[in-house]
Write an enzyme that holds these catalytic residues in place. Structure first.
Site, PDB file in Angstrom:
ATOM      1  CG  ASN A  69       6.670  -3.016  -1.248  1.00  0.00           C
ATOM      2  OD1 ASN A  69       7.411  -3.923  -1.600  1.00  0.00           O
ATOM      3  ND2 ASN A  69       5.588  -3.228  -0.518  1.00  0.00           N
ATOM      4  CG  HIS A 126       8.860  -6.095   2.733  1.00  0.00           C
ATOM      5  ND1 HIS A 126       9.407  -5.850   1.493  1.00  0.00           N
ATOM      6  CD2 HIS A 126       7.522  -5.879   2.601  1.00  0.00           C
ATOM      7  CE1 HIS A 126       8.441  -5.504   0.658  1.00  0.00           C
ATOM      8  NE2 HIS A 126       7.304  -5.507   1.304  1.00  0.00           N
ATOM      9  CB  CYS A 183       6.615  -8.638   0.483  1.00  0.00           C
ATOM     10  SG  CYS A 183       5.718  -7.682  -0.732  1.00  0.00           S
TER      11      CYS A 183
HETATM   12  O1  UT7 Z   1       4.514  -5.549   0.858  1.00  0.00           O
HETATM   13  C1  UT7 Z   1       3.339  -5.353   1.592  1.00  0.00           C
HETATM   14  C2  UT7 Z   1       2.529  -4.412   0.764  1.00  0.00           C
HETATM   15  N1  UT7 Z   1       1.613  -3.580   1.430  1.00  0.00           N
HETATM   16  C3  UT7 Z   1       1.869  -2.698   2.413  1.00  0.00           C
HETATM   17  O2  UT7 Z   1       2.911  -2.628   2.993  1.00  0.00           O
HETATM   18  C4  UT7 Z   1       0.758  -1.745   2.729  1.00  0.00           C
HETATM   19  C5  UT7 Z   1       0.626  -1.432   4.190  1.00  0.00           C
HETATM   20  N2  UT7 Z   1      -0.230  -0.272   4.334  1.00  0.00           N
HETATM   21  C6  UT7 Z   1       0.197   0.998   4.145  1.00  0.00           C
HETATM   22  O3  UT7 Z   1       1.376   1.216   3.891  1.00  0.00           O
HETATM   23  C7  UT7 Z   1      -0.783   2.120   4.319  1.00  0.00           C
HETATM   24  O4  UT7 Z   1      -2.027   1.599   4.763  1.00  0.00           O
HETATM   25  C8  UT7 Z   1      -1.013   2.942   3.028  1.00  0.00           C
HETATM   26  C9  UT7 Z   1       0.235   3.770   2.716  1.00  0.00           C
HETATM   27  C10 UT7 Z   1      -1.332   2.043   1.860  1.00  0.00           C
HETATM   28  C11 UT7 Z   1      -2.174   3.927   3.228  1.00  0.00           C
HETATM   29  O5  UT7 Z   1      -1.911   4.769   4.332  1.00  0.00           O
HETATM   30  P1  UT7 Z   1      -3.023   5.025   5.430  1.00  0.00           P
HETATM   31  O6  UT7 Z   1      -2.463   5.965   6.395  1.00  0.00           O
HETATM   32  O7  UT7 Z   1      -3.482   3.684   5.936  1.00  0.00           O
HETATM   33  O8  UT7 Z   1      -4.145   5.759   4.581  1.00  0.00           O
HETATM   34  P2  UT7 Z   1      -5.673   5.366   4.404  1.00  0.00           P
HETATM   35  O9  UT7 Z   1      -5.816   4.195   3.495  1.00  0.00           O
HETATM   36  O10 UT7 Z   1      -6.337   5.353   5.736  1.00  0.00           O
HETATM   37  O11 UT7 Z   1      -6.191   6.628   3.638  1.00  0.00           O
HETATM   38  C12 UT7 Z   1      -6.320   7.911   4.287  1.00  0.00           C
HETATM   39  C13 UT7 Z   1      -6.889   8.891   3.284  1.00  0.00           C
HETATM   40  C14 UT7 Z   1      -8.153   8.392   2.618  1.00  0.00           C
HETATM   41  O12 UT7 Z   1      -9.013   9.507   2.460  1.00  0.00           O
HETATM   42  P3  UT7 Z   1     -10.259   9.724   3.444  1.00  0.00           P
HETATM   43  O13 UT7 Z   1     -11.075   8.478   3.320  1.00  0.00           O
HETATM   44  O14 UT7 Z   1      -9.652   9.896   4.801  1.00  0.00           O
HETATM   45  O15 UT7 Z   1     -10.891  10.944   2.893  1.00  0.00           O
HETATM   46  C15 UT7 Z   1      -7.685   7.927   1.260  1.00  0.00           C
HETATM   47  O16 UT7 Z   1      -8.707   8.015   0.273  1.00  0.00           O
HETATM   48  O17 UT7 Z   1      -5.956   9.129   2.243  1.00  0.00           O
HETATM   49  C16 UT7 Z   1      -6.586   8.907   0.970  1.00  0.00           C
HETATM   50  N3  UT7 Z   1      -5.571   8.369   0.061  1.00  0.00           N
HETATM   51  C17 UT7 Z   1      -4.751   9.163  -0.656  1.00  0.00           C
HETATM   52  N4  UT7 Z   1      -4.631  10.504  -0.735  1.00  0.00           N
HETATM   53  C18 UT7 Z   1      -3.665  10.990  -1.519  1.00  0.00           C
HETATM   54  C19 UT7 Z   1      -5.287   7.081  -0.207  1.00  0.00           C
HETATM   55  N5  UT7 Z   1      -4.256   7.006  -1.079  1.00  0.00           N
HETATM   56  C20 UT7 Z   1      -3.913   8.288  -1.368  1.00  0.00           C
HETATM   57  C21 UT7 Z   1      -2.928   8.865  -2.204  1.00  0.00           C
HETATM   58  N6  UT7 Z   1      -2.835  10.203  -2.231  1.00  0.00           N
HETATM   59  N7  UT7 Z   1      -2.063   8.115  -2.919  1.00  0.00           N
END
Ligand code: UT7
Length: 330
Positions: free
Chosen positions: A285, A255, A114
């Site tokens: 993305n 990005h 990226c």
């Molecule tokens: O080009 C670079 C590429 N990467 C990035 O830019 C990624 C950077 N990171 C992010 O954008 C965020 O970390 C994410 C969008 C990927 C995730 O958001 P978050 O606020 O960090 O969520 P999390 O991973 O802490 O997950 C929170 C909850 C979890 O459930 P529990 O454990 O709290 O019960 C996940 O299992 O949300 C759950 N979860 C979902 N729920 C519904 C994870 N993905 C999903 C989903 N739909 N797609």
């Protein structure tokens, strides 16, 4: 060696015709439009069909950038393709060169995930600043849909396909005002599209690897933390090199990974919301393509005007990150 200037004189972009909105993703994984929208800002993404190639998207974006700059493909000295999803592992830049008819140019690929556009822009600019070349095309394109695990809700909701391109030309005034590019391989395991090797015995005692690239794996929280910490640092460094203060920036062009990352970086740098360029709601993305794609849209909407100062920053797998401060146009 002389130290000359560069100007960015053209932009272009392309995306596949197929849309996939958040609601459609609920048919694949346990998620909701509400979760995706509030956690990422993404509402839909564009996906390439099996018959569509990365090279086609990249070539379409390149043609627009070349046309806007007013040069002829044969005026190009250099074509730099930033991609992590080449159609051919030997590289795809030469195919773009052939399709453009840019017979004089040398073309090669650059892989920095990226951060690919920022790394590509800074790299191409060096050839111009030393007076070696006059005209360069930086095209950034990715088709990550090929490599997403569509059963993994932590990643499949994020990515989309697209391409963006810019033309830079040797110029008396230097419009690349400052930059900083960085990498840290010790955190490589946070985001991978890795080759998994299986031993295949050729003859007794001699075995080679025969395998495949595995779907994207990501530690979202770590990448989020990394981006919010490192991006403001490199922007600050690039601004220092440009001898500019943050309030002299007209546009913050990051990005397009997650709206929360865009907001957090802007807040840390004290950049007001109206200066933040964002189109990730429509594209998700698109990896290396995201910056030039958003740049091109903003230029064509006459948001970005000649002389505007843009702070751009890419970040992602490697880990890699970098920033460049530049002025649009001559
Ligand atoms: O080009 C670079 C590429 N990467 C990035 O830019 C990624 C950077 N990171 C992010 O954008 C965020 O970390 C994410 C969008 C990927 C995730 O958001 P978050 O606020 O960090 O969520 P999390 O991973 O802490 O997950 C929170 C909850 C979890 O459930 P529990 O454990 O709290 O019960 C996940 O299992 O949300 C759950 N979860 C979902 N729920 C519904 C994870 N993905 C999903 C989903 N739909 N797609």
């Amino acid at each position: 060696m002389q130290n000359l200037g560069i100007a960015m004189t053209g932009s272009g972009s392309a995306a596949p015709a197929t849309f996939l909105d958040n609601q459609a993703l609920t048919e694949l994984v346990e998620t909701s439009d509400e979760w995706i929208t509030t956690r990422t800002g993404i509402r839909q993404r564009r996906l390439a069909k099996a018959s569509e190639t990365m090279t086609e998207l990249a070539t379409a974006a390149s043609r627009q950038a070349i046309a806007m700059s007013g040069i002829d493909p044969q005026d190009l000295d250099l074509i730099l393709l930033a991609t992590s999803t080449p159609d051919d592992l030997f590289g795809s830049a030469c195919q773009i060169q052939a399709q453009l008819g840019a017979t004089k140019a040398v073309a090669f690929d650059l892989t920095a995930a990226c951060s690919g556009f920022v790394f590509g822009f800074v790299t191409a600019a060096q050839y111009l600043k030393t007076g070696v070349y006059q005209n360069a095309l930086i095209v950034a394109a990715d088709v990550l849909s090929r490599w997403v695990d569509w059963q993994d809700r932590r990643t499949c909701i994020l990515f989309g396909d697209g391409a963006g391109a810019v033309v830079i030309q040797a110029n008396e005034k230097d419009c690349l005002l400052g930059f900083e590019i960085r990498s840290d391989g010790t955190q490589n395991n946070c985001l991978n599209l890795a080759y998994a090797s299986e031993p295949a015995e050729l003859i007794q005692g001699v075995n080679v690897g025969k395998g495949n690239f595995q779907p994207i794996t990501m530690n979202g929280k770590e990448i989020y933390r990394f981006a919010v910490q490192k991006v403001p640092e490199v922007i600050d460094k690039a601004l220092f090199r440009a001898n500019l203060s943050v309030d002299q920036i007209d546009w913050l062009l990051l990005h397009q990974a997650n709206q929360r990352i865009l907001d957090a970086v802007a807040q840390r740098l004290n950049i007001p919301e109206h200066k933040v360029i964002s189109n990730l709601a429509n594209y998700g993305n698109t990896s290396a393509a995201s910056i030039p794609l958003a740049l091109d849209e903003a230029v064509r909407q006459s948001k970005i005007k000649t002389g505007d100062i843009i702070a751009t920053s890419g970040f992602g797998a490697g880990l890699t990150w970098g920033a460049a401060i530049f002025q649009w146009g001559r």
